[in-house]
Scaffold this motif. Structure first.
Motif, mmCIF file in Angstrom:
data_model
loop_
_atom_site.group_PDB
_atom_site.id
_atom_site.type_symbol
_atom_site.label_atom_id
_atom_site.label_comp_id
_atom_site.label_asym_id
_atom_site.label_seq_id
_atom_site.Cartn_x
_atom_site.Cartn_y
_atom_site.Cartn_z
ATOM 1 N N ALA A 3 63.982 12.906 56.808
ATOM 2 C CA ALA A 3 64.656 11.699 56.731
ATOM 3 C C ALA A 3 65.887 11.367 57.446
ATOM 4 O O ALA A 3 65.976 10.210 58.063
ATOM 5 N N LEU A 4 66.616 12.502 57.523
ATOM 6 C CA LEU A 4 68.174 12.446 58.016
ATOM 7 C C LEU A 4 68.084 12.433 59.548
ATOM 8 O O LEU A 4 68.563 11.296 60.122
ATOM 9 N N VAL A 5 67.190 13.101 60.128
ATOM 10 C CA VAL A 5 66.992 13.085 61.626
ATOM 11 C C VAL A 5 66.327 11.883 62.211
ATOM 12 O O VAL A 5 66.589 11.055 63.087
ATOM 13 N N VAL A 6 65.138 11.220 61.380
ATOM 14 C CA VAL A 6 64.442 10.373 61.548
ATOM 15 C C VAL A 6 65.633 8.770 61.741
ATOM 16 O O VAL A 6 65.541 7.954 62.890
ATOM 17 N N SER A 7 66.536 9.110 60.471
ATOM 18 C CA SER A 7 67.411 7.776 60.499
ATOM 19 C C SER A 7 68.598 7.980 61.343
ATOM 20 O O SER A 7 69.025 6.963 61.872
ATOM 21 N N PHE A 8 68.973 9.027 61.802
ATOM 22 C CA PHE A 8 70.248 9.197 62.759
ATOM 23 C C PHE A 8 69.740 10.341 63.763
ATOM 24 O O PHE A 8 70.043 11.659 63.541
ATOM 25 N N PRO A 9 69.100 9.980 64.908
ATOM 26 C CA PRO A 9 68.588 11.064 65.629
ATOM 27 C C PRO A 9 69.770 11.865 66.302
ATOM 28 O O PRO A 9 69.557 13.028 66.640
ATOM 29 N N SER A 10 71.016 11.302 66.520
ATOM 30 C CA SER A 10 71.943 11.888 67.164
ATOM 31 C C SER A 10 72.639 13.125 66.236
ATOM 32 O O SER A 10 73.345 13.746 66.864
ATOM 33 N N ILE A 11 72.307 13.022 65.137
ATOM 34 C CA ILE A 11 72.885 14.175 64.170
ATOM 35 C C ILE A 11 72.192 15.575 64.573
ATOM 36 O O ILE A 11 72.580 16.272 64.135
ATOM 37 N N MET A 12 70.953 15.548 64.907
ATOM 38 C CA MET A 12 70.286 16.851 65.495
ATOM 39 C C MET A 12 71.059 17.553 66.325
ATOM 40 O O MET A 12 71.166 18.658 66.407
ATOM 41 N N LEU A 13 72.113 16.802 67.239
ATOM 42 C CA LEU A 13 72.831 17.729 68.331
ATOM 43 C C LEU A 13 73.895 18.189 67.448
ATOM 44 O O LEU A 13 74.410 19.375 67.689
ATOM 45 N N ILE A 14 74.274 17.552 66.342
ATOM 46 C CA ILE A 14 75.451 18.306 65.564
ATOM 47 C C ILE A 14 74.898 19.186 64.792
ATOM 48 O O ILE A 14 75.624 20.318 64.775
ATOM 49 N N ILE A 15 73.742 19.281 64.189
ATOM 50 C CA ILE A 15 73.171 20.276 63.713
ATOM 51 C C ILE A 15 73.072 21.556 64.522
ATOM 52 O O ILE A 15 73.318 22.645 64.037
ATOM 53 N N LYS A 16 72.501 21.352 65.622
ATOM 54 C CA LYS A 16 72.308 22.362 66.556
ATOM 55 C C LYS A 16 73.623 22.941 67.019
ATOM 56 O O LYS A 16 73.801 24.165 67.001
ATOM 57 N N ILE A 17 74.689 22.158 67.068
ATOM 58 C CA ILE A 17 75.787 22.899 67.711
ATOM 59 C C ILE A 17 76.566 23.361 66.349
ATOM 60 O O ILE A 17 77.114 24.900 66.392
ATOM 61 N N LEU A 18 76.492 22.936 65.153
ATOM 62 C CA LEU A 18 77.094 23.705 64.026
ATOM 63 C C LEU A 18 76.228 25.022 63.779
ATOM 64 O O LEU A 18 76.893 25.997 63.336
ATOM 65 N N GLY A 19 74.970 24.826 63.862
ATOM 66 C CA GLY A 19 74.262 26.151 63.829
ATOM 67 C C GLY A 19 74.405 27.315 64.694
ATOM 68 O O GLY A 19 74.422 28.438 64.345
ATOM 69 N N THR A 20 74.675 26.774 65.970
ATOM 70 C CA THR A 20 75.123 27.917 66.877
ATOM 71 C C THR A 20 76.452 28.575 66.756
ATOM 72 O O THR A 20 76.352 29.790 67.037
#
Length: 89
Positions: free
Chosen positions: A68-85
């Motif tokens: 639901a979070l990624v569908v609502s805000f697709p740009s947040i996926m980049l933030i999640i990837k950066i923080l995870g890395t």
């Protein structure tokens, strides 16, 4: 093709997570060890069932929440990837 590859990757990630979760010495496994030593394997069957159901519910709720979070805000996926890395580094 990409949908199948993504689905296969998701199932693989889920399987690895569940395997690691089942063998790490967390509080659930330590409580099961203590209970089975004190009362026997058969007496801990409901505790084991509760852990299995709880992990399944936790995974599904996490999946639905992140989806639901990624569908609502697709740009947040980049933030999640950066923080995870950064976390892994």
């Amino acid at each position: 093709m990409s949908i199948t590859a993504s689905f296969t990757g998701s199932i693989t990630a889920l399987a690895v997570f569940m395997f690691v979760n089942s063998i790490t010495p967390g509080p659930n496994n330590l409580m099961l060890l203590h209970g089975s030593i004190k009362r026997g394997f058969w007496a801990c069957r409901f505790h084991m069932l509760g852990i299995c159901v709880g992990v399944t519910v936790m995974l599904w709720l996490s999946y639905w929440g992140m989806a639901a979070l990624v569908v609502s805000f697709p740009s947040i996926m980049l933030i999640i990837k950066i923080l995870g890395t950064l976390y892994l580094l």
